[in-house]
Design a protein around this motif. Structure first.
Motif, PDB file in Angstrom:
ATOM      1  N   CYS A  91       0.650 -67.354  11.552  1.00 16.18           N
ATOM      2  CA  CYS A  91       1.368 -68.511  12.068  1.00 16.18           C
ATOM      3  C   CYS A  91       2.847 -68.175  12.292  1.00 16.18           C
ATOM      4  O   CYS A  91       3.503 -67.620  11.415  1.00 16.18           O
ATOM      5  N   CYS A  94       5.068 -70.827   9.754  1.00 18.45           N
ATOM      6  CA  CYS A  94       5.065 -70.738   8.291  1.00 18.45           C
ATOM      7  C   CYS A  94       4.654 -69.348   7.779  1.00 18.45           C
ATOM      8  O   CYS A  94       4.755 -69.070   6.583  1.00 18.45           O
ATOM      9  N   CYS A 112      -0.754 -72.261  12.886  1.00 15.19           N
ATOM     10  CA  CYS A 112      -1.866 -72.674  12.056  1.00 15.19           C
ATOM     11  C   CYS A 112      -2.135 -74.167  12.291  1.00 15.19           C
ATOM     12  O   CYS A 112      -1.324 -74.844  12.926  1.00 15.19           O
ATOM     13  N   CYS A 115       0.786 -76.511  11.121  1.00 14.33           N
ATOM     14  CA  CYS A 115       2.002 -76.470  11.921  1.00 14.33           C
ATOM     15  C   CYS A 115       1.763 -77.024  13.320  1.00 14.33           C
ATOM     16  O   CYS A 115       2.648 -77.634  13.923  1.00 14.33           O
TER      17      CYS A 115
HETATM   18 ZN   LIG Z   1       1.833 -72.643   9.981  1.00 11.91          ZN
END
Ligand SMILES: [Zn+2]
Length: 120
Positions: A91, A94, A112, A115
């Motif tokens: 991701c 994050c 992800c 997010c």
């Molecule tokens: Zn993420």
């Protein structure tokens, strides 16, 4: 249920070779799609003003399709580049591994699930 079917699959386990094959296949497919759309757009020139509004509508639709196909090609290429860099499936926001099931549906995603939902 899912965990039982795939025991021991770690979040980071991505088969880079098969991922690449899948992405390359998708890239080839998207490029075919784009070629087809471009063909349609070129053919349109001969139609002239024949069908009026519906021709214009179709033209605009094909333009939109071409834009989408081009964007898809770019994002698949970007995914392949990330595969080279070893950041594929991670991701962007994050830094967590993206769920492999999500990558299967959206191979070129850089976010992800969490997010992606947060960015909406
Ligand atoms: Zn993420």
């Amino acid at each position: 249920m899912d965990a039982e079917e795939r025991p021991g699959i770690s979040k980071n386990t991505l088969d880079a070779v098969s991922e690449r094959a899948r992405l390359e296949q998708e890239l080839a497919h998207a490029q075919e799609e784009l070629a087809l759309i471009n063909q349609k757009l070129e053919e349109k020139g001969d139609f002239g003003l024949g069908e009026g509004a519906s021709t214009v509508y179709e033209w605009e639709m094909n333009l939109a399709l071409r834009q989408a196909a081009e964007a898809k090609i770019e994002s698949i290429k970007a995914a392949l580049a990330r595969l080279d860099q070893g950041t594929y499936g991670i991701c962007e926001v994050c830094g967590q591994a993206i769920d492999p099931a999500r990558l299967e549906i959206l191979p070129h995603t850089t976010l992800c699930v969490g997010c992606a939902q947060a960015s909406r």
